[in-house]
Design a protein around this motif. Structure first.
Motif, PDB file in Angstrom:
ATOM      1  N   ARG A   1       0.839  -1.201   0.000  1.00  0.00           N
ATOM      2  CA  ARG A   1       0.000   0.000   0.000  1.00  0.00           C
ATOM      3  C   ARG A   1       0.872   1.249   0.000  1.00  0.00           C
ATOM      4  O   ARG A   1       1.839   1.320   0.752  1.00  0.00           O
ATOM      5  CB  ARG A   1      -0.937   0.017   1.213  1.00  0.00           C
ATOM      6  N   PHE A   2       0.502   2.196  -0.843  1.00  0.00           N
ATOM      7  CA  PHE A   2       1.166   3.502  -0.893  1.00  0.00           C
ATOM      8  C   PHE A   2       0.140   4.577  -0.625  1.00  0.00           C
ATOM      9  O   PHE A   2      -0.977   4.529  -1.152  1.00  0.00           O
ATOM     10  CB  PHE A   2       1.798   3.740  -2.269  1.00  0.00           C
ATOM     11  N   GLN A   3       0.514   5.564   0.188  1.00  0.00           N
ATOM     12  CA  GLN A   3      -0.399   6.667   0.479  1.00  0.00           C
ATOM     13  C   GLN A   3       0.377   7.968   0.608  1.00  0.00           C
ATOM     14  O   GLN A   3       1.410   8.022   1.284  1.00  0.00           O
ATOM     15  CB  GLN A   3      -1.167   6.408   1.769  1.00  0.00           C
ATOM     16  N   ARG A   4      -0.119   9.000  -0.081  1.00  0.00           N
ATOM     17  CA  ARG A   4       0.430  10.332   0.104  1.00  0.00           C
ATOM     18  C   ARG A   4      -0.179  10.932   1.356  1.00  0.00           C
ATOM     19  O   ARG A   4      -1.393  10.956   1.522  1.00  0.00           O
ATOM     20  CB  ARG A   4       0.111  11.215  -1.100  1.00  0.00           C
ATOM     21  N   LEU A   5       0.664  11.438   2.228  1.00  0.00           N
ATOM     22  CA  LEU A   5       0.207  12.053   3.451  1.00  0.00           C
ATOM     23  C   LEU A   5       0.202  13.569   3.270  1.00  0.00           C
ATOM     24  O   LEU A   5       0.250  14.063   2.153  1.00  0.00           O
ATOM     25  CB  LEU A   5       1.111  11.620   4.611  1.00  0.00           C
ATOM     26  N   SER A   6       0.133  14.305   4.343  1.00  0.00           N
ATOM     27  CA  SER A   6       0.110  15.756   4.239  1.00  0.00           C
ATOM     28  C   SER A   6       1.418  16.276   3.644  1.00  0.00           C
ATOM     29  O   SER A   6       2.486  15.684   3.840  1.00  0.00           O
ATOM     30  CB  SER A   6      -0.105  16.377   5.619  1.00  0.00           C
ATOM     31  N   GLY A   7       1.323  17.391   2.921  1.00  0.00           N
ATOM     32  CA  GLY A   7       2.513  17.945   2.297  1.00  0.00           C
ATOM     33  C   GLY A   7       3.041  17.024   1.228  1.00  0.00           C
ATOM     34  O   GLY A   7       2.296  16.470   0.428  1.00  0.00           O
ATOM     35  N   GLN A   8       4.328  16.799   1.221  1.00  0.00           N
ATOM     36  CA  GLN A   8       4.970  15.937   0.241  1.00  0.00           C
ATOM     37  C   GLN A   8       5.430  14.620   0.869  1.00  0.00           C
ATOM     38  O   GLN A   8       6.414  14.020   0.432  1.00  0.00           O
ATOM     39  CB  GLN A   8       6.174  16.670  -0.376  1.00  0.00           C
ATOM     40  N   GLN A   9       4.716  14.184   1.907  1.00  0.00           N
ATOM     41  CA  GLN A   9       5.108  12.977   2.622  1.00  0.00           C
ATOM     42  C   GLN A   9       4.411  11.745   2.046  1.00  0.00           C
ATOM     43  O   GLN A   9       3.336  11.835   1.459  1.00  0.00           O
ATOM     44  CB  GLN A   9       4.776  13.106   4.115  1.00  0.00           C
ATOM     45  N   TYR A  10       5.031  10.571   2.249  1.00  0.00           N
ATOM     46  CA  TYR A  10       4.429   9.314   1.799  1.00  0.00           C
ATOM     47  C   TYR A  10       4.620   8.239   2.860  1.00  0.00           C
ATOM     48  O   TYR A  10       5.488   8.336   3.738  1.00  0.00           O
ATOM     49  CB  TYR A  10       5.064   8.838   0.487  1.00  0.00           C
ATOM     50  N   GLN A  11       3.825   7.191   2.754  1.00  0.00           N
ATOM     51  CA  GLN A  11       4.014   5.974   3.525  1.00  0.00           C
ATOM     52  C   GLN A  11       3.781   4.772   2.625  1.00  0.00           C
ATOM     53  O   GLN A  11       2.778   4.695   1.921  1.00  0.00           O
ATOM     54  CB  GLN A  11       3.068   5.913   4.722  1.00  0.00           C
ATOM     55  N   LEU A  12       4.716   3.849   2.638  1.00  0.00           N
ATOM     56  CA  LEU A  12       4.627   2.595   1.897  1.00  0.00           C
ATOM     57  C   LEU A  12       4.638   1.452   2.905  1.00  0.00           C
ATOM     58  O   LEU A  12       5.481   1.427   3.804  1.00  0.00           O
ATOM     59  CB  LEU A  12       5.833   2.441   0.971  1.00  0.00           C
ATOM     60  N   THR A  13       3.714   0.510   2.744  1.00  0.00           N
ATOM     61  CA  THR A  13       3.744  -0.678   3.588  1.00  0.00           C
ATOM     62  C   THR A  13       3.643  -1.921   2.719  1.00  0.00           C
ATOM     63  O   THR A  13       3.050  -1.891   1.638  1.00  0.00           O
ATOM     64  CB  THR A  13       2.587  -0.686   4.606  1.00  0.00           C
ATOM     65  N   SER A  14       4.234  -2.989   3.190  1.00  0.00           N
ATOM     66  CA  SER A  14       4.135  -4.278   2.512  1.00  0.00           C
ATOM     67  C   SER A  14       3.960  -5.355   3.577  1.00  0.00           C
ATOM     68  O   SER A  14       4.759  -5.435   4.518  1.00  0.00           O
ATOM     69  CB  SER A  14       5.399  -4.553   1.685  1.00  0.00           C
ATOM     70  N   VAL A  15       2.908  -6.158   3.420  1.00  0.00           N
ATOM     71  CA  VAL A  15       2.625  -7.222   4.386  1.00  0.00           C
ATOM     72  C   VAL A  15       2.537  -8.552   3.645  1.00  0.00           C
ATOM     73  O   VAL A  15       1.668  -8.731   2.782  1.00  0.00           O
ATOM     74  CB  VAL A  15       1.314  -6.947   5.153  1.00  0.00           C
ATOM     75  N   ALA A  16       3.451  -9.453   3.964  1.00  0.00           N
ATOM     76  CA  ALA A  16       3.445 -10.802   3.398  1.00  0.00           C
ATOM     77  C   ALA A  16       2.820 -11.745   4.423  1.00  0.00           C
ATOM     78  O   ALA A  16       3.400 -11.966   5.501  1.00  0.00           O
ATOM     79  CB  ALA A  16       4.865 -11.242   3.060  1.00  0.00           C
ATOM     80  N   LYS A  17       1.631 -12.265   4.103  1.00  0.00           N
ATOM     81  CA  LYS A  17       0.869 -13.048   5.066  1.00  0.00           C
ATOM     82  C   LYS A  17       0.609 -14.457   4.543  1.00  0.00           C
ATOM     83  O   LYS A  17      -0.077 -14.634   3.536  1.00  0.00           O
ATOM     84  CB  LYS A  17      -0.464 -12.350   5.359  1.00  0.00           C
ATOM     85  N   PRO A  18       1.157 -15.479   5.208  1.00  0.00           N
ATOM     86  CA  PRO A  18       0.892 -16.860   4.793  1.00  0.00           C
ATOM     87  C   PRO A  18      -0.576 -17.213   4.968  1.00  0.00           C
ATOM     88  O   PRO A  18      -1.281 -16.624   5.793  1.00  0.00           O
ATOM     89  CB  PRO A  18       1.768 -17.689   5.738  1.00  0.00           C
ATOM     90  N   GLU A  19      -1.036 -18.202   4.196  1.00  0.00           N
ATOM     91  CA  GLU A  19      -2.427 -18.635   4.272  1.00  0.00           C
ATOM     92  C   GLU A  19      -2.503 -20.139   4.494  1.00  0.00           C
ATOM     93  O   GLU A  19      -1.540 -20.873   4.282  1.00  0.00           O
ATOM     94  CB  GLU A  19      -3.165 -18.248   2.990  1.00  0.00           C
ATOM     95  N   GLY A  20      -3.689 -20.591   4.904  1.00  0.00           N
ATOM     96  CA  GLY A  20      -3.908 -22.031   5.105  1.00  0.00           C
ATOM     97  C   GLY A  20      -3.079 -22.562   6.259  1.00  0.00           C
ATOM     98  O   GLY A  20      -2.803 -21.867   7.244  1.00  0.00           O
ATOM     99  N   ASN A  21      -2.632 -23.813   6.131  1.00  0.00           N
ATOM    100  CA  ASN A  21      -1.836 -24.441   7.184  1.00  0.00           C
ATOM    101  C   ASN A  21      -0.505 -23.741   7.405  1.00  0.00           C
ATOM    102  O   ASN A  21       0.055 -23.773   8.504  1.00  0.00           O
ATOM    103  CB  ASN A  21      -1.593 -25.918   6.843  1.00  0.00           C
ATOM    104  N   LEU A  22       0.006 -23.084   6.355  1.00  0.00           N
ATOM    105  CA  LEU A  22       1.283 -22.399   6.483  1.00  0.00           C
ATOM    106  C   LEU A  22       1.202 -21.209   7.436  1.00  0.00           C
ATOM    107  O   LEU A  22       2.210 -20.769   7.976  1.00  0.00           O
ATOM    108  CB  LEU A  22       1.762 -21.923   5.108  1.00  0.00           C
TER     109      LEU A  22
END
Length: 231
Positions: free
Chosen positions: A43-64
């Motif tokens: 996910r990328f989001q522009r915040l106030s002014g010229q600021q940004y935040q990038l997040t990345s979440v790797a989430k296993p599924e099922g039995n893993l």
């Protein structure tokens, strides 16, 4: 569906590449040596002014999900002059929050601070430094894609040098359609991970596929979903 996709592409083509999108969410199918592990959501989001935040979440599924931790990356900073300028980076696994790797990038003092396993180390901050997450998205704000380029990259523990070279690539088929791509391949040394990033010119040079080859095997992300907001 096709109407919405066409509208999305039209809106993206009207914006210059140097104009950073307001926000986007990319969802990837995540595999290791061809075995399905789960999903990665960036996910990328522009915040106030010229600021940004990038997040990345790797989430296993099922039995893993019972065996493997969730991996979360966060990059925060500013964007200017066709460049992302990160000021902080954090990488943490859900099963070991005490071992989070963090980097603070102080551009006013040109000082890079790493924090990992209770230890703090500092060194000079080179111009153009990216973090392990932001370096995947530098393509999206480049007006022209260079044939070769390099940049310093912090992973929260060490400062590395990433050298990328552009290669022609085949179209990639996604649930959103088939897109022409350009491959950027890291020119890795003997002890470095090989990385390839396939970006789509029609989708603001966002990555459709990411492949990382380590000693243990090959991790790959393939785009399966996207939400995009230009302004």
């Amino acid at each position: 569906m096709h109407y919405l996709l066409g509208l999305l592409l039209a809106l993206m083509s009207l914006s210059v590449y140097a104009q950073v999108p307001q926000q986007f969410e990319l969802v990837y199918r995540f595999t290791f040596n061809g075995q399905y592990l789960g999903k990665v959501t960036d996910r990328f989001q522009r915040l106030s002014g010229q600021q940004y935040q990038l997040t990345s979440v790797a989430k296993p599924e099922g039995n893993l999900a019972l065996l493997l931790p969730t991996l979360s990356l966060t990059s925060k900073g500013a964007f200017k002059s066709q460049q992302l300028v990160p000021t902080s980076y954090r990488q943490v696994r859900s099963n070991a929050p005490q071992k989070a790797a963090q980097a603070s990038l102080d551009w006013s003092r040109k000082l890079l601070t790493h924090q990992y396993k209770g230890k703090t180390e500092q060194e000079a901050l080179p111009s153009g430094t990216q973090d392990a997450l932001s370096q995947l998205y530098v393509f999206s704000i480049m007006e022209n894609l260079p044939g070769k380029f390099e940049m310093p990259v912090t992973n929260g523990r060490h400062l590395l040098t990433y050298r990328y070279e552009k290669f022609p690539a085949e179209p990639i088929v996604t649930p959103l359609g088939s897109f022409e791509t350009v491959e950027y391949r890291r020119i890795a040394g003997p002890d470095e991970n090989a990385i390839s990033v396939w970006v789509a010119p029609a989708l603001h040079h966002l990555p459709l596929r990411i492949r990382v080859k380590e000693d243990s095997g090959v991790f790959e992300q393939q785009l399966i979903g996207m939400n995009y907001r230009a302004t």
